[in-house]
Design a protein around this motif. Structure first.
Motif, mmCIF file in Angstrom:
data_model
loop_
_atom_site.group_PDB
_atom_site.id
_atom_site.type_symbol
_atom_site.label_atom_id
_atom_site.label_comp_id
_atom_site.label_asym_id
_atom_site.label_seq_id
_atom_site.Cartn_x
_atom_site.Cartn_y
_atom_site.Cartn_z
ATOM 1 N N LEU A 124 0.743 -1.281 -0.038
ATOM 2 C CA LEU A 124 -0.068 -0.126 0.071
ATOM 3 C C LEU A 124 0.905 1.078 -0.045
ATOM 4 O O LEU A 124 1.889 1.395 0.734
ATOM 5 C CB LEU A 124 -1.029 -0.042 1.230
ATOM 6 C CG LEU A 124 -1.720 -1.424 1.516
ATOM 7 C CD1 LEU A 124 -2.578 -1.118 2.749
ATOM 8 C CD2 LEU A 124 -2.521 -1.594 0.361
ATOM 9 N N GLU A 125 0.651 1.974 -0.860
ATOM 10 C CA GLU A 125 1.533 3.422 -0.989
ATOM 11 C C GLU A 125 0.719 4.800 -1.011
ATOM 12 O O GLU A 125 -0.606 4.851 -1.431
ATOM 13 C CB GLU A 125 2.162 3.218 -2.319
ATOM 14 C CG GLU A 125 2.982 2.315 -2.503
ATOM 15 C CD GLU A 125 4.186 2.507 -3.641
ATOM 16 O OE1 GLU A 125 4.745 3.381 -4.051
ATOM 17 O OE2 GLU A 125 4.035 1.299 -4.780
ATOM 18 N N TRP A 126 1.132 5.573 -0.087
ATOM 19 C CA TRP A 126 0.410 6.861 0.159
ATOM 20 C C TRP A 126 1.550 7.921 0.229
ATOM 21 O O TRP A 126 2.192 7.988 1.209
ATOM 22 C CB TRP A 126 -0.654 7.027 1.273
ATOM 23 C CG TRP A 126 -1.227 8.164 1.277
ATOM 24 C CD1 TRP A 126 -1.912 8.827 0.446
ATOM 25 C CD2 TRP A 126 -1.024 9.037 2.482
ATOM 26 N NE1 TRP A 126 -2.423 10.021 0.663
ATOM 27 C CE2 TRP A 126 -1.842 10.141 2.136
ATOM 28 C CE3 TRP A 126 -0.495 9.046 3.682
ATOM 29 C CZ2 TRP A 126 -2.007 11.120 3.062
ATOM 30 C CZ3 TRP A 126 -0.662 10.030 4.594
ATOM 31 C CH2 TRP A 126 -1.241 11.257 4.329
ATOM 32 N N MET A 127 1.784 8.447 -1.034
ATOM 33 C CA MET A 127 2.871 9.709 -0.907
ATOM 34 C C MET A 127 4.216 9.256 -0.427
ATOM 35 O O MET A 127 4.651 8.375 -1.268
ATOM 36 C CB MET A 127 2.123 10.840 -0.067
ATOM 37 C CG MET A 127 0.988 11.736 -0.623
ATOM 38 S SD MET A 127 1.094 12.337 -2.131
ATOM 39 C CE MET A 127 -0.626 12.648 -2.561
ATOM 40 N N THR A 128 4.741 9.555 0.352
ATOM 41 C CA THR A 128 5.987 8.933 1.028
ATOM 42 C C THR A 128 6.047 7.943 1.925
ATOM 43 O O THR A 128 6.849 7.501 2.368
ATOM 44 C CB THR A 128 6.738 10.397 1.662
ATOM 45 O OG1 THR A 128 6.127 10.694 2.732
ATOM 46 C CG2 THR A 128 6.908 11.357 0.565
ATOM 47 N N LEU A 129 4.824 7.271 2.176
ATOM 48 C CA LEU A 129 4.697 6.255 3.090
ATOM 49 C C LEU A 129 4.320 4.838 2.220
ATOM 50 O O LEU A 129 3.418 4.919 1.260
ATOM 51 C CB LEU A 129 3.639 6.465 4.063
ATOM 52 C CG LEU A 129 3.761 7.605 4.848
ATOM 53 C CD1 LEU A 129 2.405 7.822 5.655
ATOM 54 C CD2 LEU A 129 4.967 7.539 5.667
ATOM 55 N N LYS A 130 4.956 3.757 2.694
ATOM 56 C CA LYS A 130 4.717 2.353 1.903
ATOM 57 C C LYS A 130 4.474 1.552 3.123
ATOM 58 O O LYS A 130 5.393 1.351 3.865
ATOM 59 C CB LYS A 130 6.011 1.964 0.953
ATOM 60 C CG LYS A 130 5.676 1.144 0.306
ATOM 61 C CD LYS A 130 7.174 0.853 -0.774
ATOM 62 C CE LYS A 130 7.045 1.944 -1.770
ATOM 63 N NZ LYS A 130 8.260 1.788 -2.525
ATOM 64 N N LEU A 131 3.538 0.724 2.849
ATOM 65 C CA LEU A 131 3.394 -0.591 3.839
ATOM 66 C C LEU A 131 2.919 -1.777 3.247
ATOM 67 O O LEU A 131 2.275 -2.047 2.151
ATOM 68 C CB LEU A 131 2.063 -0.013 4.697
ATOM 69 C CG LEU A 131 1.560 -1.055 5.613
ATOM 70 C CD1 LEU A 131 2.537 -1.597 6.747
ATOM 71 C CD2 LEU A 131 -0.007 -0.719 6.471
ATOM 72 N N CYS A 132 3.679 -2.694 3.586
ATOM 73 C CA CYS A 132 4.175 -4.055 2.992
ATOM 74 C C CYS A 132 3.232 -5.068 3.832
ATOM 75 O O CYS A 132 3.439 -5.064 5.178
ATOM 76 C CB CYS A 132 5.357 -4.433 2.881
ATOM 77 S SG CYS A 132 6.346 -3.266 1.913
ATOM 78 N N LEU A 133 2.305 -5.605 3.456
ATOM 79 C CA LEU A 133 1.271 -6.430 4.159
ATOM 80 C C LEU A 133 1.141 -7.847 3.601
ATOM 81 O O LEU A 133 1.016 -8.007 2.681
ATOM 82 C CB LEU A 133 -0.057 -6.003 4.330
ATOM 83 C CG LEU A 133 -0.399 -4.566 4.749
ATOM 84 C CD1 LEU A 133 -2.037 -4.385 4.696
ATOM 85 C CD2 LEU A 133 0.127 -4.497 6.410
#
Length: 245
Positions: A124-133
């Motif tokens: 999941l990507e939002w602007m400068t943040l990235k979350l790997c699930l």
């Protein structure tokens, strides 16, 4: 639907990412001490890089590997071998640094395996943040909100990697000579964009090795590395991704 303007979303994501760095490195360190260290590190890295490209040896290589990412060092080393004969002297200096400011802060949370085994993860990507699930293993409509929230919580703690862009306002001098001949000379005051990165901590709590008993500030036993100058690596990666797609 996103109701926030793109610019505001960007500022909010950078603020959240900055807070992550702030909380994990300490209020007395980030950003003031970090920026001061970034200016010294940038100047030193360019000085040692100049020495190494002019006269490669193991001592300068070892020092550079402690200051720069392997990708960036390999990129400069490869370029020097392709463009130079070996008789040149290269000098990249920052004789005067006027200021340094934070640019974007990029945070990746989750297991790094997501980038080598993409079918097992969703990113999941939002602007400068990235979350790997980790994939839930069930259809999206079958996963309850409670399970989804728990999966996010687990992902947040599986790993963390941070990159910080620093805008260095400095006099920059480039010079390449061969004997008494000057092949290239350029100097001027400009903004040098330097990106610093942490190691990839897995699990995320390894970023902080302890707390100061007197003030509760984080104790960190790792070092930042320079991962890019003027978006050289970033732009090449984007170009390669566009060619593949």
């Amino acid at each position: 639907m996103n109701i926030l303007p793109i610019g505001l979303q960007h500022r909010l994501s950078v603020w959240l990412a900055s807070r992550t760095v702030h909380l994990n490195t300490g209020s007395s360190y980030f950003p003031e001490q970090f920026l001061l260290g970034a200016t010294f590190a940038s100047r030193r890295a360019l000085n040692v890089l100049s020495q190494h490209l002019s006269h490669p040896d193991d001592s300068t290589k070892d020092e550079l590997e402690n200051m720069m990412s392997i990708d960036l060092l390999d990129r400069y080393t490869r370029a020097a071998k392709e463009c130079l004969t070996g008789d040149e002297e290269i000098s990249i200096n920052l004789p005067q640094i006027y200021d340094a400011n934070l640019g974007d802060v990029w945070v990746t949370l989750g297991n790094s395996t997501a980038f080598t085994h993409p079918r097992q993860y969703e990113v999941l990507e939002w602007m400068t943040l990235k979350l790997c699930l980790k994939n839930s293993g069930v259809d999206a409509e079958e996963e309850s909100f409670k399970d989804y929230r728990a999966r996010i919580a687990r992902g947040l703690m599986e790993g963390v990697h941070i990159k910080v862009d620093v805008e260095v306002d400095a006099d920059v001098v480039y010079k390449i000579t061969r004997g008494d001949e000057t092949l290239l000379y350029d100097e001027g005051r400009r903004t040098l964009l330097v990106q610093f990165e942490t190691p990839y901590f897995e699990p995320a709590h390894k970023m902080v090795s302890g707390r100061d008993p007197e003030n509760g500030e984080p104790i960190n036993d790792w070092s930042w590395r320079i991962s890019d100058f003027d978006q050289l690596i970033t732009k090449e990666k984007l170009d390669n991704e566009e060619m593949i797609s």
